[in-house]
Design an enzyme around this catalytic site. Structure first.
Site, PDB file in Angstrom:
ATOM      1  CD  GLU A   1      -2.636  -1.254   2.518  1.00  0.00           C
ATOM      2  OE1 GLU A   1      -2.052  -0.606   3.774  1.00  0.00           O
ATOM      3  OE2 GLU A   1      -3.598  -1.878   2.693  1.00  0.00           O
TER       4      GLU A   1
ATOM      5  N   GLY B   1       1.742   5.129  -0.624  1.00  0.00           N
ATOM      6  CA  GLY B   1       1.192   6.058  -1.009  1.00  0.00           C
ATOM      7  C   GLY B   1       2.219   7.330  -1.158  1.00  0.00           C
TER       8      GLY B   1
ATOM      9  CB  CYS C   1      -1.173  33.817  14.179  1.00  0.00           C
ATOM     10  SG  CYS C   1      -1.985  35.139  13.158  1.00  0.00           S
TER      11      CYS C   1
ATOM     12  CE1 TYR D   1      -0.573  10.104   4.188  1.00  0.00           C
ATOM     13  CE2 TYR D   1       1.700   9.983   3.405  1.00  0.00           C
ATOM     14  CZ  TYR D   1       0.319   9.489   3.762  1.00  0.00           C
ATOM     15  OH  TYR D   1       0.288   8.090   3.802  1.00  0.00           O
TER      16      TYR D   1
HETATM   17  C1  PLP Z   1      -2.611   1.028   6.563  1.00  0.00           C
HETATM   18  C2  PLP Z   1      -1.809   1.957   5.935  1.00  0.00           C
HETATM   19  N1  PLP Z   1      -1.418   1.624   4.617  1.00  0.00           N
HETATM   20  C3  PLP Z   1      -0.535   2.441   4.062  1.00  0.00           C
HETATM   21  C4  PLP Z   1      -0.364   3.673   4.350  1.00  0.00           C
HETATM   22  C5  PLP Z   1       0.503   4.668   3.457  1.00  0.00           C
HETATM   23  O1  PLP Z   1       1.685   5.176   3.846  1.00  0.00           O
HETATM   24  P1  PLP Z   1       2.743   5.586   3.059  1.00  0.00           P
HETATM   25  O2  PLP Z   1       2.087   7.103   2.303  1.00  0.00           O
HETATM   26  O3  PLP Z   1       3.951   6.329   3.816  1.00  0.00           O
HETATM   27  O4  PLP Z   1       3.359   4.973   1.834  1.00  0.00           O
HETATM   28  C6  PLP Z   1      -0.659   3.975   5.671  1.00  0.00           C
HETATM   29  C7  PLP Z   1      -0.226   5.682   6.126  1.00  0.00           C
HETATM   30  O5  PLP Z   1      -0.350   5.765   7.171  1.00  0.00           O
HETATM   31  C8  PLP Z   1      -1.348   3.327   6.522  1.00  0.00           C
HETATM   32  O6  PLP Z   1      -1.751   3.522   7.672  1.00  0.00           O
END
Ligand code: PLP
Length: 508
Positions: A353, A355, A432, A462
């Site tokens: 996963e 991101g 501020c 993010y």
């Molecule tokens: C369950 C889960 N999967 C995937 C991610 C993605 O993490 P990253 O963007 O650091 O790859 C997160 C990030 O918090 C997560 O909590």
């Protein structure tokens, strides 16, 4: 080479020209044009600022797509021929309908973490079977929405949730495809990981048996295993007492196998973020595979899927040297295949996963320079020196990571090329808060002036997703650039958008 500023961190290279060092942090299709302007996806930053205003999130579509593809190809190749890999793009890093669509076009699935993210993925046309839903406190409405849409997997985070999923699925006349989120006792970040039996966090289900009333473990746990420790001998494991008995993970997995509305597909773990080295992922995988073997020994069920989470690191500054997906995939595949062979298990279908590693480096934030101040500061060596504060037209509302995580970023003067003296600078926002820092330390040309454009690389992940209206600043637009053109993915917020939520005071 110029000498280092006494307040500069050791990793920051003193410089006269920023181009070379920043190139590694910018999207692959960024370069300087003949006038010295930064160009991304074929569009120069002055044109982008003139068309869309600043601050502006700029996303290189080609860079995003290339990174998505490289994860899919690297992991698929590493795990072939034993098994297939699904790459779930973690939408929490940044989600819009376009980005969801790009991910799908590149052969990825999409991981969501709330009903809202799920709604966005569906609106982006992601086939429901290619969507996963996370969350440690899913509401019944969110679970119902996932069931109604027929998504590919719900990642259950607690026993309570499993029961509710089953009840709702039975009522809907279906069985929900479920993965169980486990906390394997591995926390990883950048180059290191720690292994621990007890997890002090809200996510997932621990592998460690719950404490008895006296405070001692109710049964032995598999505990903290050092990296590289050999897996248990499967023969003795099958006959030994179950070390997971009494653990939340075991209780939930056993229950999931009984529940009429749950089809338990596999196990999941996510061990941290900004991880460069594969060792933590490998250890977590070994632990989950040992658990899979125990499930087969005690319940006679071999679960077909294993999700190893996200957290793959990226370069925010020159100090960061992440590995490419190929080398992480190769290490992980070797470990998973070996652990499965040792336990006599088929290699399950793997998912990951990522991101940040897909969208982070594809994004750049453009700001206009405003006020600048040289502030006298006492240096650690007892001398007095100065730090330049460069204020820009955004700040912690468009990039909260500095405030939240002390995150480091870098920056480059983007509207023109200037060589010559550089000053140790701190790029701050207009909020501020004295902690409103976008870039803690960067050498910028001393000639940097009001209305120059600064580009902050690696802000694709993010930043928009954590953005706010603090001080009633409007959230910036997100534009994609590709082939010399820009396209608005998310329009700039207006004051009317913000005022529209206020019900309006009427004097009586
Ligand atoms: C369950 C889960 N999967 C995937 C991610 C993605 O993490 P990253 O963007 O650091 O790859 C997160 C990030 O918090 C997560 O909590």
């Amino acid at each position: 080479m110029p000498s280092a500023h006494p307040l500069a961190p050791a990793w920051l290279t003193p410089r006269r020209d920023t181009d070379d060092l920043e190139a590694a942090l910018l999207p692959a299709d960024a370069h300087r044009d003949a006038q010295g302007r930064l160009v991304i996806g074929g569009v120069d930053v002055e044109t982008l600022a003139a068309q869309h205003g600043t601050p502006l999130y700029v996303l290189s579509e080609a860079d995003f797509r290339a990174r998505a593809r490289s994860f899919r190809e690297a992991f698929s190749a590493a795990f072939a021929p034993e098994t297939e890999v699904d790459v779930f793009y973690a939408g929490k890093a940044f989600l819009s309908t376009h980005v969801a669509g790009w991910a799908v076009e590149e052969g990825l699935c999409v991981d969501t973490a709330s009903g809202g993210e799920l709604a966005l993925a569906l609106a982006g046309g992601v086939p429901p079977k290619q969507i996963g839903l996370h969350g440690n406190n899913k509401s019944d409405a969110e679970i119902q929405r996932a069931l109604d849409a027929g998504i590919g997997r719900i990642i259950a985070d607690s026993l309570d949730e499993l029961e509710r999923i089953s009840t709702l699925a039975v009522a809907a006349g279906t069985r929900a495809p479920v993965m169980l989120r486990l906390t394997p006792g591995v926390h990883a970040s950048t180059h290191e990981y720690i292994a621990t039996a007890h997890e002090d966090q809200k996510f997932g289900l621990s592998l460690t048996p719950a404490l008895s009333a006296a405070g001692a473990p109710a049964a032995d746990s598999d505990g903290a295993v050092a990296a590289g420790a050999p897996a248990a001998d499967p023969a003795s494991e099958d006959t030994a007492a179950n070390p997971y008995l009494g653990s939340p993970a075991w209780t939930a997995a056993s229950r999931a196998l009984e529940l009429p509305g749950v089809e338990l597909r596999g196990l999941h773990a996510h061990i941290g973020s900004q991880i460069f080295e594969p060792a933590g992922f490998e250890l977590a995988a070994q632990k989950l595979i040992t658990f899979l073997a125990r499930l087969r020994a005690d319940h006679g069920v071999e679960l077909p899927e294993l999700d190893l989470g996200g957290g793959h690191g990226i370069a925010y500054t020159e100090a960061d040297t992440p590995r490419d997906p190929e080398s992480i995939a190769a290490a992980l595949a070797a470990t998973v295949k070996q652990a499965c062979a040792e336990h006599g298990l088929q290699v399950p279908r793997i998912s990951i996963e990522p991101g940040r590693a897909i969208v982070g480096p594809a994004g750049v934030t453009l700001y206009r320079v405003g006020v600048q101040k040289d502030v006298q500061v006492d240096a650690p060596d007892g001398s007095t020196t100065s730090r330049r504060y460069v204020a820009v037209d955004g700040g912690m509302s468009d990039n909260a990571r500095g405030v939240l995580y002390d995150a480091d970023y870098s920056a480059v003067l983007a509207s023109r090329r200037v060589t010559g003296d550089h000053a140790l600078s701190r790029i701050v926002g207009k909020h501020c808060e004295s902690g409103d820092i976008v870039v803690r330390n960067v050498y910028l040309p001393t000639a940097t002036a009001r209305d120059d454009l600064l580009a902050v690389p690696a802000t694709g992940a993010y930043c928009h997703s954590l953005s706010s209206n603090y001080n009633y600043l409007t959230r910036p637009a997100v534009v994609a650039v590709a082939d010399g053109a820009s396209q608005v993915l998310i329009r700039r917020e207006t004051e009317q958008d913000m005022l529209g939520r206020d019900t309006g005071f009427a004097a009586r």
